[in-house]
Each structure stands twice: as structure tokens, then as C-alpha cells.
Design a protein around this motif. Structure first.
Motif, PDB file in Angstrom:
ATOM      1  N   ASP A  33       0.831  -1.216   0.000  1.00 45.35           N
ATOM      2  CA  ASP A  33       0.000   0.000   0.000  1.00 45.35           C
ATOM      3  C   ASP A  33       0.856   1.253   0.000  1.00 45.35           C
ATOM      4  N   GLU A  34       1.942   1.210   0.790  1.00 47.06           N
ATOM      5  CA  GLU A  34       2.823   2.374   0.851  1.00 47.06           C
ATOM      6  C   GLU A  34       3.498   2.604  -0.491  1.00 47.06           C
ATOM      7  N   GLU A  35       3.890   1.496  -1.150  1.00 50.74           N
ATOM      8  CA  GLU A  35       4.499   1.639  -2.475  1.00 50.74           C
ATOM      9  C   GLU A  35       3.496   2.222  -3.465  1.00 50.74           C
ATOM     10  N   HIS A  36       2.266   1.771  -3.384  1.00 46.18           N
ATOM     11  CA  HIS A  36       1.239   2.325  -4.274  1.00 46.18           C
ATOM     12  C   HIS A  36       1.029   3.810  -3.997  1.00 46.18           C
ATOM     13  N   LYS A  37       1.058   4.159  -2.702  1.00 45.87           N
ATOM     14  CA  LYS A  37       0.865   5.565  -2.353  1.00 45.87           C
ATOM     15  C   LYS A  37       2.004   6.411  -2.907  1.00 45.87           C
ATOM     16  N   ASN A  38       3.242   5.928  -2.759  1.00 46.94           N
ATOM     17  CA  ASN A  38       4.386   6.665  -3.292  1.00 46.94           C
ATOM     18  C   ASN A  38       4.329   6.745  -4.816  1.00 46.94           C
ATOM     19  N   GLU A  39       3.847   5.661  -5.408  1.00 46.33           N
ATOM     20  CA  GLU A  39       3.719   5.675  -6.869  1.00 46.33           C
ATOM     21  C   GLU A  39       2.696   6.717  -7.322  1.00 46.33           C
ATOM     22  N   ARG A  40       1.600   6.813  -6.550  1.00 42.00           N
ATOM     23  CA  ARG A  40       0.593   7.826  -6.890  1.00 42.00           C
ATOM     24  C   ARG A  40       1.159   9.235  -6.748  1.00 42.00           C
ATOM     25  N   LYS A  41       1.979   9.424  -5.721  1.00 37.82           N
ATOM     26  CA  LYS A  41       2.585  10.741  -5.537  1.00 37.82           C
ATOM     27  C   LYS A  41       3.538  11.061  -6.676  1.00 37.82           C
ATOM     28  N   LEU A  42       4.288  10.048  -7.109  1.00 33.03           N
ATOM     29  CA  LEU A  42       5.205  10.269  -8.231  1.00 33.03           C
ATOM     30  C   LEU A  42       4.433  10.607  -9.503  1.00 33.03           C
ATOM     31  N   ASN A  43       3.332   9.905  -9.680  1.00 35.01           N
ATOM     32  CA  ASN A  43       2.498  10.221 -10.849  1.00 35.01           C
ATOM     33  C   ASN A  43       1.974  11.643 -10.786  1.00 35.01           C
ATOM     34  N   ALA A  44       1.627  12.054  -9.540  1.00 33.55           N
ATOM     35  CA  ALA A  44       1.134  13.434  -9.383  1.00 33.55           C
ATOM     36  C   ALA A  44       2.229  14.431  -9.731  1.00 33.55           C
ATOM     37  N   LEU A  45       3.455  14.098  -9.321  1.00 37.82           N
ATOM     38  CA  LEU A  45       4.577  14.980  -9.666  1.00 37.82           C
ATOM     39  C   LEU A  45       4.766  15.059 -11.181  1.00 37.82           C
ATOM     40  N   GLU A  46       4.699  13.912 -11.846  1.00 36.53           N
ATOM     41  CA  GLU A  46       4.882  13.904 -13.298  1.00 36.53           C
ATOM     42  C   GLU A  46       3.764  14.668 -13.997  1.00 36.53           C
ATOM     43  N   GLN A  47       2.553  14.534 -13.468  1.00 32.16           N
ATOM     44  CA  GLN A  47       1.454  15.290 -14.062  1.00 32.16           C
ATOM     45  C   GLN A  47       1.652  16.789 -13.862  1.00 32.16           C
ATOM     46  N   ALA A  48       2.190  17.135 -12.683  1.00 32.92           N
ATOM     47  CA  ALA A  48       2.456  18.559 -12.435  1.00 32.92           C
ATOM     48  C   ALA A  48       3.503  19.097 -13.395  1.00 32.92           C
ATOM     49  N   VAL A  49       4.464  18.234 -13.711  1.00 35.82           N
ATOM     50  CA  VAL A  49       5.481  18.639 -14.671  1.00 35.82           C
ATOM     51  C   VAL A  49       4.833  18.951 -16.014  1.00 35.82           C
ATOM     52  N   THR A  89      -3.486  17.472   1.828  1.00 32.00           N
ATOM     53  CA  THR A  89      -4.329  17.442   0.629  1.00 32.00           C
ATOM     54  C   THR A  89      -3.737  16.579  -0.489  1.00 32.00           C
ATOM     55  N   GLU A  90      -2.386  16.400  -0.443  1.00 34.21           N
ATOM     56  CA  GLU A  90      -1.667  15.715  -1.519  1.00 34.21           C
ATOM     57  C   GLU A  90      -1.926  16.370  -2.879  1.00 34.21           C
ATOM     58  N   ASP A  91      -2.146  17.670  -2.846  1.00 32.66           N
ATOM     59  CA  ASP A  91      -2.346  18.455  -4.078  1.00 32.66           C
ATOM     60  C   ASP A  91      -1.010  19.079  -4.423  1.00 32.66           C
ATOM     61  N   PHE A  92      -0.225  18.355  -5.239  1.00 31.22           N
ATOM     62  CA  PHE A  92       1.116  18.827  -5.547  1.00 31.22           C
ATOM     63  C   PHE A  92       1.084  20.076  -6.432  1.00 31.22           C
ATOM     64  N   GLY A  93       0.090  20.201  -7.250  1.00 32.79           N
ATOM     65  CA  GLY A  93      -0.023  21.379  -8.116  1.00 32.79           C
ATOM     66  C   GLY A  93      -0.174  22.647  -7.288  1.00 32.79           C
ATOM     67  N   ALA A  94      -1.026  22.590  -6.253  1.00 33.09           N
ATOM     68  CA  ALA A  94      -1.199  23.750  -5.388  1.00 33.09           C
ATOM     69  C   ALA A  94       0.105  24.073  -4.674  1.00 33.09           C
ATOM     70  N   PHE A  95       0.852  23.045  -4.294  1.00 35.18           N
ATOM     71  CA  PHE A  95       2.127  23.252  -3.623  1.00 35.18           C
ATOM     72  C   PHE A  95       3.105  23.963  -4.549  1.00 35.18           C
ATOM     73  N   VAL A  96       3.158  23.546  -5.823  1.00 36.07           N
ATOM     74  CA  VAL A  96       4.072  24.174  -6.781  1.00 36.07           C
ATOM     75  C   VAL A  96       3.711  25.642  -6.967  1.00 36.07           C
ATOM     76  N   ARG A  97       2.430  25.947  -7.078  1.00 34.69           N
ATOM     77  CA  ARG A  97       2.001  27.338  -7.256  1.00 34.69           C
ATOM     78  C   ARG A  97       2.360  28.173  -6.032  1.00 34.69           C
ATOM     79  N   SER A  98       2.233  27.571  -4.824  1.00 35.55           N
ATOM     80  CA  SER A  98       2.557  28.314  -3.605  1.00 35.55           C
ATOM     81  C   SER A  98       4.044  28.627  -3.529  1.00 35.55           C
ATOM     82  N   VAL A  99       4.865  27.645  -3.914  1.00 36.87           N
ATOM     83  CA  VAL A  99       6.309  27.877  -3.902  1.00 36.87           C
ATOM     84  C   VAL A  99       6.661  28.985  -4.893  1.00 36.87           C
TER      85      VAL A  99
END
Length: 255
Positions: A149-165, A237-247
Motif C-alpha cells: 500500500d505504501e508503495e502504491h501511495k508513493n507511486e501515486r505521488k510520483l504520478n502526481a509529480l509527473e502530471q504537475a510537470v 491534501t496531496e495536491d502537488f499542483g497547489a504546492f508548486v504554485r505556492s512555492v
């Protein structure tokens, strides 16, 4: 015996002579064979001496034989006493060995009873061990499931990062780099209007144990409270896009 009879005869004659007259005595004495009587007396004495000597010699032989017999008896008695002592000692040793064997037998009997008791409880112990193994197997399977489950969660986060890219690369002048420390570096351009090519960097990583986002560095650096606030919001929130905009907004505010 002849000597004794002659001696007795002489005594009788002497007694008879005591009552005879002097003339009669002289006649009687002249009629006696005194030399013959003396010879007989000497012969009898010699015989008697020989018999006494033989008796003494025989008595000496008997004494020697008696002494030898006594010595043999004493020797045999010593042998018997030694055998009795050895037999007594062997009896004591045998008694000690019997005691030792009895102790060993008692110890073996106790061990046998203990083993029988353990064998009686063996099925229960086996069942308990089987249940413990099942519980351990279930725990391991649960841990494996948690890791997956943790690996799946990390994979989802990585996918979110790639989508943000893909989403923000062109619009915000954003690109991504990776470090040997498994960090994702956000490289911003188009922030400083006076120098659009100037780069602003923020390093982000996912903690390998907790799975939480971490902001490990910023160039140029900015307020720690602001960084903690953005990271907490990202982990909630795991909203990486919002995090990128805030930075990007904070970098733009530093220009």
C-alpha cells in the motif's frame, strides 16, 4: 618286667632276712648270686635308659610336629582372616554399588516421569506453536500488504509529480531535476521579470518510512514558517499542483 620281678624278689628276701638269725642270714646271702643280680640290674637299667631316650626323642618329634601344626593352623587362620576381610570389603563395595545403582535407577525413573509428562502435554504445545505460526504468518502478510500500500501511495505521488510537470512546465517556466539523494528539484524560471532566465530552486522528497513529503532546501531560501505551512498542507491534501504554485508565489515575492 624281669627287672621288676627280681627287684620284688630281692625285697621279699630282704624282708625275710630281717626275721632270720645271723647264721641263717649268712647262709642265705652265701646262697645268693649277687654278681648275676648286678648284671641283671645293669641290663634292666640300660633297657630303661634306651626306652626313656626313645620316649624323649619321640616326644621331641611330637613337639616339633605340634609346633609345625600350630604354625600351619596360624598360617591358615591368617589366610582365612584375610579372606574374611576381603569378603567384608567386597561386601561393602557391593553395598555401595547397590546404593549407587539405586540412586541412578531413581534418577532415571524421575527423568522418565518428566518425559512422560512432557509427552502428555506435547499435543497442546504443538497446537499452541501452530497457532503462533499462523498468527506470525498473518502479521507478516499484513506487513507486506502495508508495504505494498505504501508503495502504491508513493507511486501515486510520483504520478502526481509527473502530471504537475506536464501541466506547469510550459506555463510557469518549470522543469524538474533529480539528485542522487532521490530528491526532486523544482527549477523555476520566468519569475524575475528583470531576468526571466534566473533560476529558483526547491528540493522535495518523499520520506521512505512515513511516506510524507519533505521540503529539503530552497534557493533562494525563505521563511521557515512558510515552508512548514506549505508542506503540512501538501501532506494533508496531496495536491502537488497547489504546492508548486505556492512555492512559485513565495519566490516571486522575494524578487
Amino acid at each position: 618286667l624281669s627287672f621288676i620281678l627280681k627287684k620284688k624278689k630281692t625285697r621279699t628276701m630282704a624282708s625275710t632276712m630281717g626275721v632270720l638269725s645271723s647264721l641263717e642270714k649268712d647262709n642265705l646271702l652265701s646262697s645268693l648270686d649277687l654278681p648275676g643280680l648286678s648284671a641283671d640290674l645293669s641290663s634292666s637299667r640300660s633297657v630303661l635308659d634306651e626306652k626313656v631316650t626313645a620316649s624323649i626323642s619321640q616326644l621331641g618329634s611330637f613337639s616339633l610336629e605340634a609346633i609345625a601344626s600350630l604354625e600351619n593352623v596360624a598360617s591358615e587362620r591368617s589366610v582365612v582372616e584375610a579372606r574374611i576381610a576381603a569378603s567384608t570389603k567386597m561386601g561393602r563395595v557391593a553395598a555401595l554399588k547397590r546404593d549407587e545403582m539405586a540412586q541412578v535407577a531413581a534418577s532415571l525413573e524421575r527423568e522418565k516421569e518428566e518425559l512422560e509428562g512432557q509427552l502428555a502435554h506435547l499435543p497442546t504445545a504443538v497446537e499452541t506453536l501452530h497457532m503462533a505460526k499462523q498468527a506470525e504468518r498473518a502479521e507478516v502478510e499484513q506487513e507486506n500488504a502495508n508495504v505494498v500500500d505504501e508503495e502504491h501511495k508513493n507511486e501515486r505521488k510520483l504520478n502526481a509529480l509527473e502530471q504537475a510537470v506536464a501541466c506547469y512546465s510550459a506555463r510557469l517556466g518549470l522543469k524538474f531535476e533529480h539528485t542522487d539523494a532521490e530528491e526532486l528539484v523544482l527549477v523555476f524560471t520566468l519569475v524575475d521579470e528583470t531576468n526571466p532566465k534566473r533560476e529558483f530552486r526547491a528540493k522535495v522528497k518523499v520520506h521512505p518510512t512515513t511516506g510524507q513529503y519533505e521540503l529539503t532546501g530552497c534557493e533562494p531560501d525563505f521563511d521557515d514558517d512558510a515552508k512548514r505551512r506549505m508542506v503540512n498542507e501538501l501532506n494533508t491534501t496531496e495536491d502537488f499542483g497547489a504546492f508548486v504554485r505556492s512555492v512559485r508565489r513565495i519566490f516571486k515575492a522575494t524578487v
